[in-house]
Scaffold this active site. Structure first.
Site, PDB file in Angstrom:
ATOM      1  N   ASP A 180       0.828  -1.208   0.000  1.00 30.58           N
ATOM      2  CA  ASP A 180       0.000   0.000   0.000  1.00 30.58           C
ATOM      3  C   ASP A 180       0.869   1.267   0.000  1.00 30.58           C
ATOM      4  O   ASP A 180       1.714   1.458   0.894  1.00 30.58           O
ATOM      5  CB  ASP A 180      -0.922   0.016   1.238  1.00 30.58           C
ATOM      6  CG  ASP A 180      -2.028  -1.035   1.169  1.00 30.58           C
ATOM      7  OD1 ASP A 180      -2.165  -1.704   0.121  1.00 30.58           O
ATOM      8  OD2 ASP A 180      -2.754  -1.188   2.175  1.00 30.58           O
ATOM      9  N   GLY A 229      -6.676  -9.872   1.218  1.00 28.11           N
ATOM     10  CA  GLY A 229      -6.313 -11.234   1.651  1.00 28.11           C
ATOM     11  C   GLY A 229      -5.300 -11.202   2.783  1.00 28.11           C
ATOM     12  O   GLY A 229      -5.496 -11.833   3.833  1.00 28.11           O
ATOM     13  N   LEU A 230      -4.208 -10.454   2.577  1.00 24.25           N
ATOM     14  CA  LEU A 230      -3.176 -10.368   3.615  1.00 24.25           C
ATOM     15  C   LEU A 230      -3.755  -9.783   4.904  1.00 24.25           C
ATOM     16  O   LEU A 230      -3.508 -10.297   6.003  1.00 24.25           O
ATOM     17  CB  LEU A 230      -1.996  -9.529   3.115  1.00 24.25           C
ATOM     18  CG  LEU A 230      -0.875  -9.256   4.120  1.00 24.25           C
ATOM     19  CD1 LEU A 230       0.500  -9.277   3.443  1.00 24.25           C
ATOM     20  CD2 LEU A 230      -1.042  -7.923   4.855  1.00 24.25           C
ATOM     21  N   THR A 247      -8.557   2.430   6.411  1.00 24.38           N
ATOM     22  CA  THR A 247      -8.120   1.371   5.492  1.00 24.38           C
ATOM     23  C   THR A 247      -7.940   0.053   6.251  1.00 24.38           C
ATOM     24  O   THR A 247      -7.212  -0.001   7.241  1.00 24.38           O
ATOM     25  CB  THR A 247      -6.785   1.760   4.816  1.00 24.38           C
ATOM     26  OG1 THR A 247      -6.861   3.106   4.379  1.00 24.38           O
ATOM     27  CG2 THR A 247      -6.471   0.832   3.651  1.00 24.38           C
ATOM     28  N   ASP A 264     -11.550  -5.470   6.813  1.00 22.50           N
ATOM     29  CA  ASP A 264     -10.789  -6.734   6.834  1.00 22.50           C
ATOM     30  C   ASP A 264     -10.533  -7.167   8.283  1.00 22.50           C
ATOM     31  O   ASP A 264     -10.572  -8.361   8.603  1.00 22.50           O
ATOM     32  CB  ASP A 264      -9.446  -6.566   6.109  1.00 22.50           C
ATOM     33  CG  ASP A 264      -9.620  -6.007   4.697  1.00 22.50           C
ATOM     34  OD1 ASP A 264     -10.689  -6.225   4.107  1.00 22.50           O
ATOM     35  OD2 ASP A 264      -8.698  -5.324   4.216  1.00 22.50           O
ATOM     36  N   GLY A 288      -2.251   2.596   8.495  1.00 24.11           N
ATOM     37  CA  GLY A 288      -1.850   1.345   7.845  1.00 24.11           C
ATOM     38  C   GLY A 288      -2.905   0.269   8.001  1.00 24.11           C
ATOM     39  O   GLY A 288      -3.542   0.151   9.055  1.00 24.11           O
TER      40      GLY A 288
HETATM   41  O1  RIB Z   1      -9.305  -3.370   2.422  1.00 24.83           O
HETATM   42  C1  RIB Z   1      -8.164  -2.571   2.441  1.00 24.83           C
HETATM   43  C2  RIB Z   1      -7.207  -2.999   1.377  1.00 24.83           C
HETATM   44  O2  RIB Z   1      -7.793  -2.783   0.113  1.00 24.83           O
HETATM   45  C3  RIB Z   1      -5.904  -2.220   1.333  1.00 24.83           C
HETATM   46  O3  RIB Z   1      -4.930  -2.758   2.173  1.00 24.83           O
HETATM   47  C4  RIB Z   1      -5.545  -2.231  -0.127  1.00 24.83           C
HETATM   48  O4  RIB Z   1      -4.419  -2.984  -0.423  1.00 24.83           O
HETATM   49  C5  RIB Z   1      -6.773  -2.748  -0.850  1.00 24.83           C
HETATM   50  O5  RIB Z   1      -6.595  -4.047  -1.244  1.00 24.83           O
END
Ligand code: RIB
Length: 324
Positions: A15, A43-44, A270, A274, A309
């Site tokens: 990113d 994914g990560l 961000t 996830d 981050g």
């Molecule tokens: O969901 C956030 C993610 O979306 C970021 O880390 C970026 O890489 C995008 O894939």
């Protein structure tokens, strides 16, 4: 007893993040506040969230993905290893760059993201590879999103060959062609945000009259629940940003709404989704109820948005417990 297994299939991105008070329109130039690089990719982020949001060594968290043979790729795989994620099936593809996300974060923490898939675009396992990845695995969760080109095949392969594994799916970034009754009938746990829930309704539930308030989304969750697989965990979660989220597993008459935590100093949203997704899956894997899992995940994402981050912002299991 063997550990629960969670397999995340999807993207790893480097990113490139610019923090700014103003976002330029076409033809405009502004000076931003700062620039940082962070590990990311849905994914990560999800893999790190599942691993970090569980007590050490209680869940076997595995990632299946592709990186390029560049410094970004080495950095991404090291970050997964340091977080305790099994990277046996994160392969390096020669001659291609790793996935990159160009991200603009405004002063209210909101982001805009532009993705260059790079090696993530090469994640298209053969039937033989899928067989190998899931040899002797017949339970647990597989966590999916749409940041790689094969999510439809993954869903079909798993439902045909490993029907007891729970497919947990966040259809983001949204791809209209993947919203079909056939695909959705194979999903065991669905996480969508309000916008995605509305898009699903438009495509698969054209006769529903939708009120865009909590009651309206509760009704919608009941209808979406009818579309997903009726075996396994059969749960729908709709996230509603700073308002909260609701879940429905068919065991109550009304979906339960969980308030979000009020956060005054939002720094960077961000990866918050996830983090939430990973927190739900880690807790369900540990045997917690869906209610406790959603409450835990809500606290986890409220902590994540107070740090910069995507991956780095994800808190630990212990940090969440202290803030529950
Ligand atoms: O969901 C956030 C993610 O979306 C970021 O880390 C970026 O890489 C995008 O894939």
């Amino acid at each position: 007893m063997s550990k629960p297994i969670v397999t995340i299939i999807g993207s790893l991105n480097y990113d490139l993040v610019t923090f700014t008070n103003k976002v330029p329109q076409g033809g405009e130039t502004y000076t931003a506040n700062s620039f940082e690089t962070h590990q990311g990719g849905k994914g990560l982020n999800e893999a790190i969230a599942v691993s970090r949001l569980s007590p050490t060594d209680k869940i076997h968290t595995r990632m299946i993905g592709r990186i390029g043979d560049d410094d970004f790729g080495s950095n991404l795989i090291n970050c997964l290893k340091e977080s305790g994620v099994d990277v046996k099936y994160v392969e390096t593809i020669k001659g291609i760059s790793s996935g990159v996300a160009t991200i603009i974060v405004e002063s209210n923490g909101e982001n805009r993201i532009l993705i260059t898939p790079g090696s993530n675009g090469k994640l298209k396992p053969t039937d033989e590879e899928y067989k190998n990845y899931f040899e002797n695995i017949d339970s647990g969760f597989v966590v999916l999103q749409n940041e790689y080109p094969d999510s439809e095949k993954t869903i079909n392969w798993l439902k045909l060959n490993k029907p007891k594994i729970n497919i947990a799916y966040n259809p983001s970034p949204f791809k209209e062609e993947l919203i079909t009754n056939e695909i959705w009938s194979k999903i065991d746990l669905l996480i969508v945000n309000e916008g995605e829930a509305i898009d699903v309704a438009k495509k698969l539930l054209p006769n529903i009259k939708l009120n865009e308030d909590i009651e309206g989304f509760q009704q919608l969750a009941i209808e979406i629940h009818k579309l997903i697989n009726q075996e396994n965990i059969k749960t729908v979660i709709i996230t509603m940003g700073s308002k909260g989220s609701l879940y429905y597993d068919g065991t109550t008459s009304t979906p339960k709404f969980i308030n979000s935590k009020k956060i005054d100093n939002v720094i960077d949203t961000t990866g918050a989704g996830d983090t939430f997704f990973g927190g739900v899956i880690s807790n369900l894997s540990l045997g917690k109820t869906i209610e406790d899992s959603v409450i835990f995940a809500t606290t986890a994402s409220s902590l994540a948005i107070q740090k910069k981050g995507a991956a780095e912002g994800i808190p630990t299991y212990e940090e969440v417990l202290k803030n529950l």
